[in-house]
Design a protein around this motif. Structure first.
Motif, PDB file in Angstrom:
ATOM      1  N   SER A 115     -44.286  42.227 113.130  1.00 25.67           N
ATOM      2  CA  SER A 115     -43.176  41.820 112.270  1.00 25.67           C
ATOM      3  C   SER A 115     -42.504  43.039 111.656  1.00 25.67           C
ATOM      4  O   SER A 115     -43.149  43.839 110.986  1.00 25.67           O
ATOM      5  N   ASP A 123     -33.204  37.711 115.466  1.00 26.22           N
ATOM      6  CA  ASP A 123     -34.006  36.486 115.419  1.00 26.22           C
ATOM      7  C   ASP A 123     -33.175  35.271 115.808  1.00 26.22           C
ATOM      8  O   ASP A 123     -31.956  35.227 115.595  1.00 26.22           O
ATOM      9  N   THR A 125     -32.383  31.834 114.774  1.00 22.96           N
ATOM     10  CA  THR A 125     -32.479  30.989 113.577  1.00 22.96           C
ATOM     11  C   THR A 125     -32.007  29.562 113.834  1.00 22.96           C
ATOM     12  O   THR A 125     -31.943  28.758 112.909  1.00 22.96           O
ATOM     13  N   GLN A 130     -38.159  29.389 112.909  1.00 20.94           N
ATOM     14  CA  GLN A 130     -37.492  30.604 113.382  1.00 20.94           C
ATOM     15  C   GLN A 130     -38.297  31.290 114.477  1.00 20.94           C
ATOM     16  O   GLN A 130     -39.506  31.469 114.367  1.00 20.94           O
ATOM     17  N   MET A 132     -38.456  34.658 117.397  1.00 17.70           N
ATOM     18  CA  MET A 132     -37.972  36.014 117.619  1.00 17.70           C
ATOM     19  C   MET A 132     -37.406  36.167 119.031  1.00 17.70           C
ATOM     20  O   MET A 132     -37.120  37.273 119.470  1.00 17.70           O
TER      21      MET A 132
END
Length: 358
Positions: A115, A123, A125, A130, A132
């Motif tokens: 992270s 990302d 969204t 969420q 990646m």
């Protein structure tokens, strides 16, 4: 000249009416290892990168190779284009049985990437949870609209997208691209073309060329004087020309009969096993439409460290490191002299350095 610029201004206005958003030029980089050493010629921070992987590979229990693949590309883009956004795209969504599988893939990405380690990653969204990465269906195309929207959002506020440039710079670019048969020119010719566009200072022409290079419109390298003296007007032409030598022979075949007739079969075999080429072989591979470009292409490879001159048994040849057959031997190395007390071996085989540079 003012009338000509005015007409060009009107044409530019008419062609741009009704167009919204950002226009992209798409480049597809070769995924085979042999092409890795070419990346530094074409990766710039004035772009956005899609790292595409097969979700089925990460969904497996043993997904180490897939994770290494993703890490390599992330490191490569971060090295050569540290400010460019990266979208990770997972294909084959239709092959995953459950929705939960997508989140499992995301967790495996998190394991290897971590992270916040790569601030360039954009990302996703749009999902309830969420992600990646951006899942994509190869059959229905589901997810493609989200990728397109995210691509545009990733760059729409970038300075180079909103940068205002003089009209004469656009006219200069127009003149450079006016003749599709002209693949490269000397810098002195670029200065003359710049004057036709109303750019009289050489420093301003250099600024134009740097911007056009960063936008992927031309290739203008400045690391050495030899490179500074040449402007490649068609990046795809340059990539294809280098690809005649730096290529995966398992995928890109050669005309065996014609090669045999040339008497260069053994030299060809040596190139793709030991990475050693003769000038005659390079002239053969760059023959036909590139016969007049051999000196330029060889000089480009030498000055960008894609190749180097070596003396083999009294014969001068060209060593192309990325074509040396990969050997992963970890046998101990014996000292060459009795006086040597210690031997150090640096192993980069598990790093992101391109094959041919290790």
């Amino acid at each position: 000249q003012e009338d000509l610029l005015m007409k060009f201004d009107e044409l530019l206005f008419l062609n741009s009416r009704g167009k919204n958003g950002v226009s992209f030029t798409i480049w597809d980089y070769g995924g085979q290892e042999v092409f890795y050493t070419l990346h530094h010629l074409f990766l710039t921070s004035y772009g956005v990168y899609l790292l595409v992987f097969d979700m089925q590979q990460l969904a497996k229990e043993d997904c180490e190779n897939a994770q290494k693949y993703i890490l390599f590309w992330l490191n490569s883009v971060s090295l050569h284009a540290p400010d460019a956004p990266i979208l990770i795209v997972g294909t084959m969504m239709d092959q995953l049985k459950k929705r939960r599988d997508i989140y499992n893939v995301n967790e495996k990405l998190m394991e290897v990437i971590g992270s916040g380690r790569y601030s360039q990653i954009v990302d996703n969204t749009s999902e309830e949870k969420q992600l990646m990465f951006f899942p994509l269906s190869n059959i229905s195309g589901r997810g493609i609209d989200n990728i397109r929207k995210s691509l545009e959002n990733a760059v729409k506020d970038k300075d180079y997208v909103n940068q205002s440039i003089p009209l004469k710079w656009l006219y200069f670019l127009h003149l450079l691209q006016k003749s599709p048969d002209l693949k490269r020119i000397f810098l002195s010719d670029a200065y003359l073309i710049g004057r036709k566009a109303g750019i009289t200072r050489t420093e301003e022409v250099n600024d134009c060329l740097e911007l056009f290079h960063n936008l992927g419109l031309i290739v203008y390298l400045t690391a050495t004087q030899n490179l500074r003296n040449v402007v490649a007007l068609d990046p795809q032409w340059l990539a294809s020309a280098l690809g005649r030598v730096i290529r995966d022979v398992k995928v890109h075949n050669v005309d065996e009969e014609r090669l045999k007739e040339s008497g260069l079969s053994e030299e060809y075999k040596a190139l793709y096993t030991s990475g050693v080429a003769t000038i005659d072989l390079l002239e053969y591979l760059w023959g036909g439409d590139l016969s007049d470009e051999t000196d330029y292409l060889l000089d480009l490879m030498l000055t960008t460290l894609l190749a180097s001159r070596w003396n083999f048994n009294g014969s001068s040849k060209i060593l192309i490191p990325c074509l040396i057959s990969s050997v992963r031997s970890r046998k101990s190395v014996k000292p060459r002299s009795k006086g040597a007390k210690s031997v150090f071996m640096f192993d980069f085989s598990d790093s992101f350095l391109p094959i041919g540079m290790i």
